[in-house]
Design a protein around this motif. Structure first.
Motif, PDB file in Angstrom:
ATOM      1  N   GLY A  45       0.777  -1.320   0.119  1.00 12.74           N
ATOM      2  CA  GLY A  45      -0.010  -0.164  -0.168  1.00 12.74           C
ATOM      3  C   GLY A  45       0.926   1.138  -0.260  1.00 12.74           C
ATOM      4  O   GLY A  45       1.782   1.163  -0.518  1.00 12.74           O
ATOM      5  N   LEU A  47       2.706   5.220   1.730  1.00 12.87           N
ATOM      6  CA  LEU A  47       2.476   5.744   3.111  1.00 12.87           C
ATOM      7  C   LEU A  47       3.905   6.269   2.541  1.00 12.87           C
ATOM      8  O   LEU A  47       4.656   6.019   1.731  1.00 12.87           O
ATOM      9  CB  LEU A  47       3.371   4.402   4.577  1.00 12.87           C
ATOM     10  CG  LEU A  47       4.121   4.972   5.183  1.00 12.87           C
ATOM     11  CD1 LEU A  47       2.924   5.275   6.484  1.00 12.87           C
ATOM     12  CD2 LEU A  47       4.920   3.603   6.051  1.00 12.87           C
ATOM     13  N   TYR A  87      -8.619  -0.591  10.771  1.00 14.54           N
ATOM     14  CA  TYR A  87      -9.131  -1.005   8.540  1.00 14.54           C
ATOM     15  C   TYR A  87     -10.224   0.110   8.201  1.00 14.54           C
ATOM     16  O   TYR A  87     -11.353  -0.330   9.158  1.00 14.54           O
ATOM     17  CB  TYR A  87      -8.346  -2.638   8.409  1.00 14.54           C
ATOM     18  CG  TYR A  87      -9.979  -3.069   8.524  1.00 14.54           C
ATOM     19  CD1 TYR A  87     -10.920  -3.759   7.094  1.00 14.54           C
ATOM     20  CD2 TYR A  87     -10.360  -3.921   9.646  1.00 14.54           C
ATOM     21  CE1 TYR A  87     -11.806  -4.646   7.436  1.00 14.54           C
ATOM     22  CE2 TYR A  87     -11.175  -5.170   9.906  1.00 14.54           C
ATOM     23  CZ  TYR A  87     -12.489  -5.276   8.874  1.00 14.54           C
ATOM     24  OH  TYR A  87     -13.293  -6.219   8.496  1.00 14.54           O
ATOM     25  N   GLU A  95      -8.290   1.308   3.810  1.00  9.18           N
ATOM     26  CA  GLU A  95      -7.041   1.238   4.431  1.00  9.18           C
ATOM     27  C   GLU A  95      -6.829   0.293   6.023  1.00  9.18           C
ATOM     28  O   GLU A  95      -7.639   0.432   6.291  1.00  9.18           O
ATOM     29  CB  GLU A  95      -6.672   3.198   4.189  1.00  9.18           C
ATOM     30  CG  GLU A  95      -8.150   3.585   5.410  1.00  9.18           C
ATOM     31  CD  GLU A  95      -7.891   5.421   5.298  1.00  9.18           C
ATOM     32  OE1 GLU A  95      -8.884   5.109   6.682  1.00  9.18           O
ATOM     33  OE2 GLU A  95      -7.557   5.800   4.541  1.00  9.18           O
ATOM     34  N   GLU A  97      -4.830   1.422   9.966  1.00 10.63           N
ATOM     35  CA  GLU A  97      -3.965   1.670  10.824  1.00 10.63           C
ATOM     36  C   GLU A  97      -3.198   1.597  11.767  1.00 10.63           C
ATOM     37  O   GLU A  97      -3.873   0.913  12.265  1.00 10.63           O
ATOM     38  CB  GLU A  97      -5.451   3.549  11.499  1.00 10.63           C
ATOM     39  CG  GLU A  97      -5.459   4.319  10.841  1.00 10.63           C
ATOM     40  CD  GLU A  97      -6.748   5.205  11.341  1.00 10.63           C
ATOM     41  OE1 GLU A  97      -6.874   4.922  12.177  1.00 10.63           O
ATOM     42  OE2 GLU A  97      -6.797   6.300  10.975  1.00 10.63           O
ATOM     43  N   LYS A 106      -0.568   4.891   8.944  1.00 10.68           N
ATOM     44  CA  LYS A 106      -1.556   4.805   8.421  1.00 10.68           C
ATOM     45  C   LYS A 106      -1.025   4.528   6.628  1.00 10.68           C
ATOM     46  O   LYS A 106      -0.399   5.542   6.193  1.00 10.68           O
ATOM     47  CB  LYS A 106      -2.558   6.199   8.022  1.00 10.68           C
ATOM     48  CG  LYS A 106      -3.525   5.775   7.856  1.00 10.68           C
ATOM     49  CD  LYS A 106      -4.553   7.288   7.399  1.00 10.68           C
ATOM     50  CE  LYS A 106      -5.599   7.421   6.491  1.00 10.68           C
ATOM     51  NZ  LYS A 106      -6.606   8.491   7.253  1.00 10.68           N
ATOM     52  N   VAL A 107      -1.289   3.032   6.419  1.00  9.16           N
ATOM     53  CA  VAL A 107      -1.174   2.463   5.076  1.00  9.16           C
ATOM     54  C   VAL A 107      -2.192   2.609   3.877  1.00  9.16           C
ATOM     55  O   VAL A 107      -3.551   2.345   5.032  1.00  9.16           O
ATOM     56  CB  VAL A 107      -0.735   0.937   4.845  1.00  9.16           C
ATOM     57  CG1 VAL A 107      -0.040   1.105   3.438  1.00  9.16           C
ATOM     58  CG2 VAL A 107       0.681   0.850   6.014  1.00  9.16           C
ATOM     59  N   THR A 108      -2.316   3.439   2.714  1.00 10.31           N
ATOM     60  CA  THR A 108      -3.519   4.166   2.100  1.00 10.31           C
ATOM     61  C   THR A 108      -3.299   2.417   0.900  1.00 10.31           C
ATOM     62  O   THR A 108      -2.618   3.098   0.504  1.00 10.31           O
ATOM     63  CB  THR A 108      -4.169   5.380   2.254  1.00 10.31           C
ATOM     64  OG1 THR A 108      -2.782   5.361   0.956  1.00 10.31           O
ATOM     65  CG2 THR A 108      -4.054   6.110   2.910  1.00 10.31           C
ATOM     66  N   LYS A 109      -4.499   2.378   0.461  1.00 17.40           N
ATOM     67  CA  LYS A 109      -4.756   2.594  -1.426  1.00 17.40           C
ATOM     68  C   LYS A 109      -3.945   0.595  -1.092  1.00 17.40           C
ATOM     69  O   LYS A 109      -2.933   0.383  -2.031  1.00 17.40           O
ATOM     70  CB  LYS A 109      -3.797   2.346  -2.248  1.00 17.40           C
ATOM     71  CG  LYS A 109      -4.470   4.205  -2.525  1.00 17.40           C
ATOM     72  CD  LYS A 109      -3.522   5.080  -3.630  1.00 17.40           C
ATOM     73  CE  LYS A 109      -3.364   6.836  -3.608  1.00 17.40           C
ATOM     74  NZ  LYS A 109      -2.867   7.575  -4.195  1.00 17.40           N
ATOM     75  N   ILE A 110      -4.574  -0.031  -0.277  1.00 17.08           N
ATOM     76  CA  ILE A 110      -4.272  -1.548   0.138  1.00 17.08           C
ATOM     77  C   ILE A 110      -5.437  -2.141  -0.782  1.00 17.08           C
ATOM     78  O   ILE A 110      -6.686  -1.693  -0.293  1.00 17.08           O
ATOM     79  CB  ILE A 110      -4.069  -1.791   1.212  1.00 17.08           C
ATOM     80  CG1 ILE A 110      -3.087  -1.360   1.832  1.00 17.08           C
ATOM     81  CG2 ILE A 110      -4.374  -3.704   1.345  1.00 17.08           C
ATOM     82  CD1 ILE A 110      -2.990  -1.185   3.350  1.00 17.08           C
ATOM     83  N   LEU A 115      -7.152  -6.301   2.700  1.00 15.85           N
ATOM     84  CA  LEU A 115      -6.823  -5.746   3.756  1.00 15.85           C
ATOM     85  C   LEU A 115      -7.545  -6.867   5.049  1.00 15.85           C
ATOM     86  O   LEU A 115      -6.654  -6.699   6.003  1.00 15.85           O
ATOM     87  CB  LEU A 115      -7.949  -5.011   3.276  1.00 15.85           C
ATOM     88  CG  LEU A 115      -8.641  -3.847   4.409  1.00 15.85           C
ATOM     89  CD1 LEU A 115      -6.726  -2.705   4.173  1.00 15.85           C
ATOM     90  CD2 LEU A 115      -9.515  -3.290   3.634  1.00 15.85           C
TER      91      LEU A 115
END
Length: 139
Positions: A45, A47, A87, A95, A97, A106-110, A115
């Motif tokens: 993802g 970060l 999530y 995303e 957290e 915080k990791v986004t676009k997973i 997930l």
């Protein structure tokens, strides 16, 4: 030190196979995963506007970002330091957290399909780790 083939087998056995833009990071894992460490799941993802590989093991959660030519950024959170993992699912992407008390990653676009398995793997590894710690203290 584990070989790349051993790392790829661990990833396959835990069902982790959908990574985008993190082939360099996967190739770096033999230098990072310890001999007595087992990968429980992995995903990728964004970060800090970069693509990162996020790996759950029986000891820690590892965040890896390898540069195009050189350089490696590595962040790790030991399982006993994780306070919570949250999530959120979107239409295709979600995303995560991860809170360790002092900070939040915080990791986004997973990808949504990775997930929930990632969150479950972290929670399961955390529970197993805590039980082992309690047992060793009781002994």
């Amino acid at each position: 030190m584990k070989s790349l083939e051993e790392i790829q087998l661990m990833l396959k056995e835990c069902g982790a196979k959908d990574f985008f833009g993190t082939k360099k990071e996967v190739k770096e894992l033999p230098n990072i995963i310890q001999d007595n460490e087992v990968i429980t799941y992995a995903t990728s993802g964004f970060l800090n506007n970069n693509t990162w590989l996020i790996v759950s093991t029986n000891k820690r959660v590892i965040f890896l970002d390898k540069g195009m030519i050189f350089g490696l950024k590595q962040i790790e959170i030991p399982l006993n330091k994780i306070n919570s993992i949250v999530y959120k699912k979107g239409f295709f992407l979600g995303e995560i957290e991860i809170w360790d008390g002092a900070t939040m990653m915080k990791v986004t676009k997973i990808l949504n399909k990775t997930l929930v398995p990632f969150v479950n793997a972290v929670n399961k590894a955390k529970e197993k780790f805590e039980r082992a710690q309690q047992t060793s203290v009781a002994d």
